[in-house]
Design a protein around this motif. Structure first.
Motif, PDB file in Angstrom:
ATOM      1  N   TYR A 156      -4.448   6.812  10.525  1.00 21.75           N
ATOM      2  CA  TYR A 156      -4.605   6.507   9.095  1.00 21.75           C
ATOM      3  C   TYR A 156      -4.865   5.009   8.899  1.00 21.75           C
ATOM      4  O   TYR A 156      -5.801   4.618   8.193  1.00 21.75           O
ATOM      5  CB  TYR A 156      -3.342   6.952   8.342  1.00 21.75           C
ATOM      6  N   GLU A 157      -4.061   4.178   9.529  1.00 23.46           N
ATOM      7  CA  GLU A 157      -4.241   2.722   9.369  1.00 23.46           C
ATOM      8  C   GLU A 157      -5.586   2.267   9.948  1.00 23.46           C
ATOM      9  O   GLU A 157      -6.263   1.417   9.366  1.00 23.46           O
ATOM     10  CB  GLU A 157      -3.112   1.955  10.065  1.00 23.46           C
ATOM     11  N   GLU A 158      -5.950   2.825  11.089  1.00 21.91           N
ATOM     12  CA  GLU A 158      -7.198   2.398  11.732  1.00 21.91           C
ATOM     13  C   GLU A 158      -8.422   2.819  10.914  1.00 21.91           C
ATOM     14  O   GLU A 158      -9.431   2.120  10.894  1.00 21.91           O
ATOM     15  CB  GLU A 158      -7.238   2.916  13.184  1.00 21.91           C
ATOM     16  N   LYS A 159      -8.301   3.935  10.213  1.00 23.94           N
ATOM     17  CA  LYS A 159      -9.374   4.371   9.321  1.00 23.94           C
ATOM     18  C   LYS A 159      -9.499   3.403   8.144  1.00 23.94           C
ATOM     19  O   LYS A 159     -10.603   3.005   7.766  1.00 23.94           O
ATOM     20  CB  LYS A 159      -9.074   5.792   8.836  1.00 23.94           C
ATOM     21  N   LEU A 161      -2.073  -6.599   7.257  1.00 22.38           N
ATOM     22  CA  LEU A 161      -3.116  -5.646   6.865  1.00 22.38           C
ATOM     23  C   LEU A 161      -2.988  -5.302   5.380  1.00 22.38           C
ATOM     24  O   LEU A 161      -3.983  -5.303   4.652  1.00 22.38           O
ATOM     25  CB  LEU A 161      -3.010  -4.373   7.727  1.00 22.38           C
ATOM     26  N   GLY A 162      -1.767  -5.035   4.937  1.00 24.13           N
ATOM     27  CA  GLY A 162      -1.534  -4.679   3.542  1.00 24.13           C
ATOM     28  C   GLY A 162      -1.980  -5.783   2.594  1.00 24.13           C
ATOM     29  O   GLY A 162      -2.589  -5.506   1.550  1.00 24.13           O
ATOM     30  N   GLN A 163      -1.708  -7.026   2.980  1.00 24.80           N
ATOM     31  CA  GLN A 163      -2.113  -8.156   2.136  1.00 24.80           C
ATOM     32  C   GLN A 163      -3.629  -8.264   2.031  1.00 24.80           C
ATOM     33  O   GLN A 163      -4.181  -8.491   0.957  1.00 24.80           O
ATOM     34  CB  GLN A 163      -1.536  -9.462   2.688  1.00 24.80           C
ATOM     35  N   ILE A 197       0.881  -1.183   0.000  1.00 23.84           N
ATOM     36  CA  ILE A 197       0.000   0.000   0.000  1.00 23.84           C
ATOM     37  C   ILE A 197       0.915   1.229   0.000  1.00 23.84           C
ATOM     38  O   ILE A 197       1.643   1.453   0.976  1.00 23.84           O
ATOM     39  CB  ILE A 197      -0.917   0.026   1.262  1.00 23.84           C
ATOM     40  N   SER A 198       0.884   2.010  -1.075  1.00 29.81           N
ATOM     41  CA  SER A 198       1.925   3.028  -1.238  1.00 29.81           C
ATOM     42  C   SER A 198       1.887   4.124  -0.169  1.00 29.81           C
ATOM     43  O   SER A 198       2.934   4.530   0.336  1.00 29.81           O
ATOM     44  CB  SER A 198       1.894   3.622  -2.635  1.00 29.81           C
ATOM     45  N   GLN A 206      -8.464  -6.589  -1.631  1.00 24.64           N
ATOM     46  CA  GLN A 206      -9.658  -5.789  -1.919  1.00 24.64           C
ATOM     47  C   GLN A 206      -9.358  -4.696  -2.946  1.00 24.64           C
ATOM     48  O   GLN A 206     -10.153  -3.779  -3.150  1.00 24.64           O
ATOM     49  CB  GLN A 206     -10.186  -5.141  -0.631  1.00 24.64           C
ATOM     50  N   GLY A 207      -8.168  -4.765  -3.523  1.00 21.75           N
ATOM     51  CA  GLY A 207      -7.834  -3.824  -4.600  1.00 21.75           C
ATOM     52  C   GLY A 207      -7.224  -2.506  -4.142  1.00 21.75           C
ATOM     53  O   GLY A 207      -7.041  -1.599  -4.947  1.00 21.75           O
ATOM     54  N   VAL A 208      -6.897  -2.390  -2.841  1.00 22.47           N
ATOM     55  CA  VAL A 208      -6.254  -1.162  -2.359  1.00 22.47           C
ATOM     56  C   VAL A 208      -4.766  -1.212  -2.744  1.00 22.47           C
ATOM     57  O   VAL A 208      -4.133  -2.259  -2.622  1.00 22.47           O
ATOM     58  CB  VAL A 208      -6.402  -1.029  -0.816  1.00 22.47           C
ATOM     59  N   LYS A 209      -4.221  -0.067  -3.216  1.00 18.43           N
ATOM     60  CA  LYS A 209      -2.807  -0.059  -3.591  1.00 18.43           C
ATOM     61  C   LYS A 209      -2.013   0.999  -2.853  1.00 18.43           C
ATOM     62  O   LYS A 209      -2.466   2.034  -2.568  1.00 18.43           O
ATOM     63  CB  LYS A 209      -2.659   0.200  -5.098  1.00 18.43           C
TER      64      LYS A 209
END
Ligand SMILES: [Fe+2]
Ligand SMILES: [Fe+2]
Length: 135
Positions: free
Chosen positions: A61-64, A125-127, A14-15, A132-135
């Motif tokens: 940010y991560e929790e959101k 989390l990133g995986q 996730i960039s 779900q298509g988040v980058k």
């Protein structure tokens, strides 16, 4: 010398998350450099404040992201964040009152906590978000 060097092994996929981790690593390195250079409490305190504030921002940010994507491991991940914020907040209070100093032990704790949290918890989390298509 940098205490932590970012490399692709830390990438979560996730960039924005990677960029924020780079900033956190940079702040930890700045604190370490200031300690090694024997800078005074004013300089160390300023970097420490920045590190605490940016950590809180980053966890937010991560929790959101977790909430937006209904991430199943949210509670365990949040608990790790909360404990770290508490530990670092307690340290900062002691530092501000002059009863603690920035030491090699503190720096190693910050390095070990962040690298292990990224490698295990944030990558997981990133995986999940990647699926779900988040980058
Ligand atoms: Fe993170
Ligand atoms: Fe995290």
């Amino acid at each position: 010398m940098a205490l932590i060097t970012w490399s692709t092994m830390f990438s979560t996929g996730i960039s924005e998350q990677d960029n924020q981790h780079k900033k956190l690593i940079d702040l930890i390195n700045q604190l370490n450099d200031a300690m090694q250079a024997g800078k005074g409490a004013d300089v160390l305190g300023k970097v420490l404040s920045e590190l605490v504030n940016y950590t809180v921002f980053h966890f937010g940010y991560e929790e959101k992201l977790m909430a937006q994507h209904k991430y199943e491991d949210t509670p365990a991940h949040k608990t790790e964040h909360t404990k770290f914020v508490q530990t670092v907040g307690d340290f900062k209070k002691k530092f501000d009152s002059g009863t603690a100093v920035v030491s090699v032990e503190i720096m190693n704790f910050l390095r070990d906590w962040l690298t292990s949290h990224i490698m295990k918890t944030d990558k997981k989390l990133g995986q999940a978000l990647g699926k779900q298509g988040v980058k």
